[in-house]
Write an enzyme that holds these catalytic residues in place. Sequence first.
Site, PDB file in Angstrom:
ATOM      1  N   SER A  46       0.834  -1.203   0.000  1.00  0.00           N
ATOM      2  CA  SER A  46       0.000   0.000   0.000  1.00  0.00           C
ATOM      3  C   SER A  46       0.869   1.254   0.000  1.00  0.00           C
ATOM      4  O   SER A  46       2.022   1.228   0.423  1.00  0.00           O
ATOM      5  CB  SER A  46      -0.918  -0.016   1.224  1.00  0.00           C
ATOM      6  OG  SER A  46      -0.180  -0.266   2.396  1.00  0.00           O
TER       7      SER A  46
ATOM      8  N   PHE B 269      12.136  14.078  10.450  1.00  0.00           N
ATOM      9  CA  PHE B 269      11.051  13.113  10.711  1.00  0.00           C
ATOM     10  C   PHE B 269      11.398  12.208  11.893  1.00  0.00           C
ATOM     11  O   PHE B 269      10.561  11.935  12.737  1.00  0.00           O
ATOM     12  CB  PHE B 269      10.791  12.228   9.483  1.00  0.00           C
ATOM     13  CG  PHE B 269      10.083  12.920   8.343  1.00  0.00           C
ATOM     14  CD1 PHE B 269       9.522  14.177   8.499  1.00  0.00           C
ATOM     15  CD2 PHE B 269       9.963  12.296   7.111  1.00  0.00           C
ATOM     16  CE1 PHE B 269       8.864  14.803   7.452  1.00  0.00           C
ATOM     17  CE2 PHE B 269       9.309  12.907   6.051  1.00  0.00           C
ATOM     18  CZ  PHE B 269       8.762  14.168   6.218  1.00  0.00           C
TER      19      PHE B 269
ATOM     20  N   ASP C 151      -1.375  14.360  15.718  1.00  0.00           N
ATOM     21  CA  ASP C 151      -0.352  15.182  16.379  1.00  0.00           C
ATOM     22  C   ASP C 151      -0.906  16.570  16.633  1.00  0.00           C
ATOM     23  O   ASP C 151      -1.817  17.005  15.939  1.00  0.00           O
ATOM     24  CB  ASP C 151       0.897  15.267  15.492  1.00  0.00           C
ATOM     25  CG  ASP C 151       1.752  14.024  15.647  1.00  0.00           C
ATOM     26  OD1 ASP C 151       1.808  13.482  16.767  1.00  0.00           O
ATOM     27  OD2 ASP C 151       2.345  13.597  14.643  1.00  0.00           O
TER      28      ASP C 151
ATOM     29  N   HIS D 205       3.648  -1.031   3.895  1.00  0.00           N
ATOM     30  CA  HIS D 205       2.946   0.235   3.677  1.00  0.00           C
ATOM     31  C   HIS D 205       4.031   1.281   3.400  1.00  0.00           C
ATOM     32  O   HIS D 205       4.882   1.530   4.257  1.00  0.00           O
ATOM     33  CB  HIS D 205       2.152   0.597   4.933  1.00  0.00           C
ATOM     34  CG  HIS D 205       1.320   1.833   4.799  1.00  0.00           C
ATOM     35  ND1 HIS D 205       0.195   1.893   3.998  1.00  0.00           N
ATOM     36  CD2 HIS D 205       1.445   3.064   5.372  1.00  0.00           C
ATOM     37  CE1 HIS D 205      -0.347   3.106   4.088  1.00  0.00           C
ATOM     38  NE2 HIS D 205       0.398   3.836   4.900  1.00  0.00           N
TER      39      HIS D 205
ATOM     40  N   GLU E 298       0.971   5.440   0.892  1.00  0.00           N
ATOM     41  CA  GLU E 298       0.337   6.540   1.639  1.00  0.00           C
ATOM     42  C   GLU E 298       0.655   7.885   0.982  1.00  0.00           C
ATOM     43  O   GLU E 298       1.793   8.160   0.621  1.00  0.00           O
ATOM     44  CB  GLU E 298       0.849   6.529   3.087  1.00  0.00           C
ATOM     45  CG  GLU E 298       0.186   7.601   3.929  1.00  0.00           C
ATOM     46  CD  GLU E 298       0.549   7.480   5.406  1.00  0.00           C
ATOM     47  OE1 GLU E 298       0.319   6.413   5.995  1.00  0.00           O
ATOM     48  OE2 GLU E 298       1.069   8.474   5.948  1.00  0.00           O
TER      49      GLU E 298
END
Length: 297
Positions: free
Chosen positions: A15, A220, A109, A269, A17
Amino acid sequence: MRIGDYLAHGNRSFSFEFFPPKTPRGVESLFATVADLRELGPSFVSVTYGAGGSTRDLTIDLVGRIKREAGLEAMAHLTCVGHGRDDLAAILDRLAEAGVENIMALRGDPPRGETAFVRPADGFGYGAELIAFIRGRLGDRFSLGGACYPEGHIECPDKDRDLCHLQTKVAAGADFLVTQLFFDNAQYFDFVARARAAGITLPIVPGIMPVTDVAQIERFTTMCGATIPPRLRALLAACHDETAVVEAGIAYAAEQCRDLLERGAPGIHFYTLNKSRSTLAVMRDLDDLRVRESVGV
Ligand code: FAD
């Protein structure tokens, strides 16, 4: 297609995102990325939910459009940030009307500029509460995903306690889990073993982000608490330009994914950042391992 059922039947999911772009040009470019990646026959794609503002509506629009126009299964992310129960109920109705079958239900967040998550008035403070709300209101209308953190969630340094919170999320009605990005597979396998020992039997899909920019990945990982292993650090340090970083990121992610799949991970993912190049290259590298399971809608 309900992702929880798909995984429960032993299918591996691949998958991608995406995030909702801020401009019309960004949306156009996202659809070009979707078209590129569509050829790989993903099991599903997902669209994240912003911390506030207009991109939140766009998540719902994009998920509907991707389903209709690209014929791909698309999951909407949804967070607790800034929403009371009535808001959430209205969003769930819109998602159901758009034919959405899968939701990644999250706490979210804090919005930019805020340091701590604040439970909205008449809203929810944890992903588990949102999952329980959706189940209580709409039963099995949606297949629900939850987030999990192989290295522990950044706000919960006690990994055992974080795992107890994950048990609550599973008990609330999650059907499958997707991990935060990580670069050290030992962290994933250790986490899966701890989750299984704690009685969590759901599929735990690893989330992988091929590195394309060193400063960005530093940012990140600082934000989410993931570790950059010394070997990846050394590989990136040896890169003298952006192209070399992208190539190193692809090679590292391909190796990571191959190891994950060979050792039983239920899929991958990809955090694509709305770009196709690295994800395409990694997926092609995995061609021999993956069964192309394109699921039309
Ligand atoms: P929760 O599961 O609610 O956990 C948050 C913190 O609370 C953890 O430290 C947990 O240990 C603690 N906790 C949980 N329950 C309790 C309890 N009962 N008592 C005390 N403490 C508790 N963010 C977005 O804004 N939009 C997105 O679309 C998005 N998509 C994501 C997709 C994935 C796969 C992942 C891994 C993350 C995503 N995020 C997204 C980021 C996510 O919102 C943040 O990581 C957020 O900080 C936590 O969300 P959660 O649902 O996992 O939180």
